[in-house]
Design a protein around this motif. Sequence first.
Motif, PDB file in Angstrom:
ATOM      1  N   ASN A   1      -9.730  -7.608   2.465  1.00  0.00           N
ATOM      2  CA  ASN A   1     -10.279  -6.265   2.310  1.00  0.00           C
ATOM      3  C   ASN A   1     -10.460  -5.962   0.823  1.00  0.00           C
ATOM      4  O   ASN A   1     -10.066  -6.755  -0.036  1.00  0.00           O
ATOM      5  CB  ASN A   1      -9.360  -5.215   2.949  1.00  0.00           C
ATOM      6  CG  ASN A   1      -8.048  -5.079   2.195  1.00  0.00           C
ATOM      7  OD1 ASN A   1      -7.487  -6.048   1.723  1.00  0.00           O
ATOM      8  ND2 ASN A   1      -7.548  -3.861   2.087  1.00  0.00           N
TER       9      ASN A   1
ATOM     10  N   THR B   1      -3.087  -1.313  -0.463  1.00  0.00           N
ATOM     11  CA  THR B   1      -4.494  -0.966  -0.673  1.00  0.00           C
ATOM     12  C   THR B   1      -4.753  -0.339  -2.041  1.00  0.00           C
ATOM     13  O   THR B   1      -5.888  -0.284  -2.491  1.00  0.00           O
ATOM     14  CB  THR B   1      -4.982  -0.011   0.441  1.00  0.00           C
ATOM     15  OG1 THR B   1      -6.401   0.116   0.371  1.00  0.00           O
ATOM     16  CG2 THR B   1      -4.345   1.366   0.314  1.00  0.00           C
TER      17      THR B   1
ATOM     18  N   THR C   1      -9.127  -0.445   3.803  1.00  0.00           N
ATOM     19  CA  THR C   1      -8.145  -1.184   4.596  1.00  0.00           C
ATOM     20  C   THR C   1      -8.434  -0.997   6.071  1.00  0.00           C
ATOM     21  O   THR C   1      -8.284   0.112   6.602  1.00  0.00           O
ATOM     22  CB  THR C   1      -6.712  -0.701   4.280  1.00  0.00           C
ATOM     23  OG1 THR C   1      -6.456  -0.874   2.892  1.00  0.00           O
ATOM     24  CG2 THR C   1      -5.689  -1.492   5.085  1.00  0.00           C
TER      25      THR C   1
END
Length: 473
Positions: A397, A278, A408
């Motif tokens: 995402n 992420t 995330t």
Amino acid sequence: MKPLFTTCVALAGLAACTTTQKPEANRLPNIVLINMDDMGYGDVSLNGATGFTTPHIDKMAGEGIVFTHFYSPQAVCSASRAGLLTGCYPNRIGFAGALDHRAQVGINPEEQILPELLKEKGYATAVFGKWHLGHHKKFLPLQHGFDEFYGIPYSNDMWPNHPVNKNYYPPLPLFEGNEVIEENPDQSHFTQNFTKRTLKFIQENQEKPFFVYLAHPMPHVPLFVSEAFQGQSEQGLYGDVIMELDWSVGQINQMLEQLNLAENTLVIVISDNGPWMTYGNHAGSSGGLREGKGTTFEGGQRVPCIMKWKGVTPEGTVCNALASGIDILPTLASLAQSPMPEQQIDGVNLSELIRGNFEAKPRNSFLYYYRRNNLEAVRSGDWKLVFEHRGRTYENNTIGQDGQPGQTPENVLIEKGLYDLRRDPGERYDVMEFYPEVVAELEALAEEAREDLGDDLTNAPGKNRREPGRVEE
């Protein structure tokens, strides 16, 4: 169903499989265990990293063994480290997630962890870097078999400058033994300082067997690097950090050679879990494996593993045997002729593979647990059965940049599926409908695990789980 076949072959362009002079028969081996934080499977150049190089890790691979199917005990910090030092699936000993400053639990004093076993054989022991098995004094390293501790009690992002929870965490403490010697230390010195302390410990204990656990806080975010490595890679700060960690590995192996200890020292380089994807350009690479940290797909748990013991490990070999961080304790205990823990463990002894006996098949299956006690997947041989569960995904995402995370999802429905990891290491093609007999065998393996360790997904309590240590009220 056939178990995974142990295959070891020469690495192209590296030294042929040879052995040299054996270490003294009456001298127990020294052990250097280097554990990176969030370094992905694809974050070393021998596994395809681009934009930076890891020449010292690559050299070590050319002089030792690369394990290509090596799994972290769980895909998150505290649980992974608990499994590494106890030889247990983390959920067996009550560990899950990543402990922070609020945690009232830690490693149970009843657990016999690796340094305690080695001290019974006269080893000097030390840990430098990140601990993360409880920050209260009763859980710190000196109370669990280590002679020295210099480092931080939990992750380096658990401080006031956390990118998401600003000022939620107290100042990050730096410990010397049981005492806090500094708060919010300059993290750009972490890799250099923890490496220097490791080198000093090796020099001071070269006349007796030693075990040093170098648990680097990097490349877990926030990323920091010393001036010597700033701007050295083509991958920005993340690449710089990896290159400095690679330098650390080189310094240790060079010191062992200079002190004539290489032929009596096993060096292991691993990572605690896969990359925290992420964070975008501040995250690592899974090397094409699916997902990353915090998931039980391969990108979350399959990590780099290189072992070198000059004159013992066959040089320049790739070993495709199934192995895990929970196997480190029984392996090192065997090599050190140390007693095994009295309580049940889950690891197996890899020493035959380390010595070059490639007919050995010490591990044929692995259980992928996550969250508190969710059995999310099982593996036997090349087959992996993923059970329906809700979890994290990095797909579709938003990805963060420059130290800030993206969004995330944490509760996405993951469908049940069967994957052939020999043909499909990226876990993209569910073949469950074609192999019902394989599904049945893996379901039976899962039922055994549920009876033993439990499974929150099926409300199975498990018969053989133990409690973590707790702070008295």
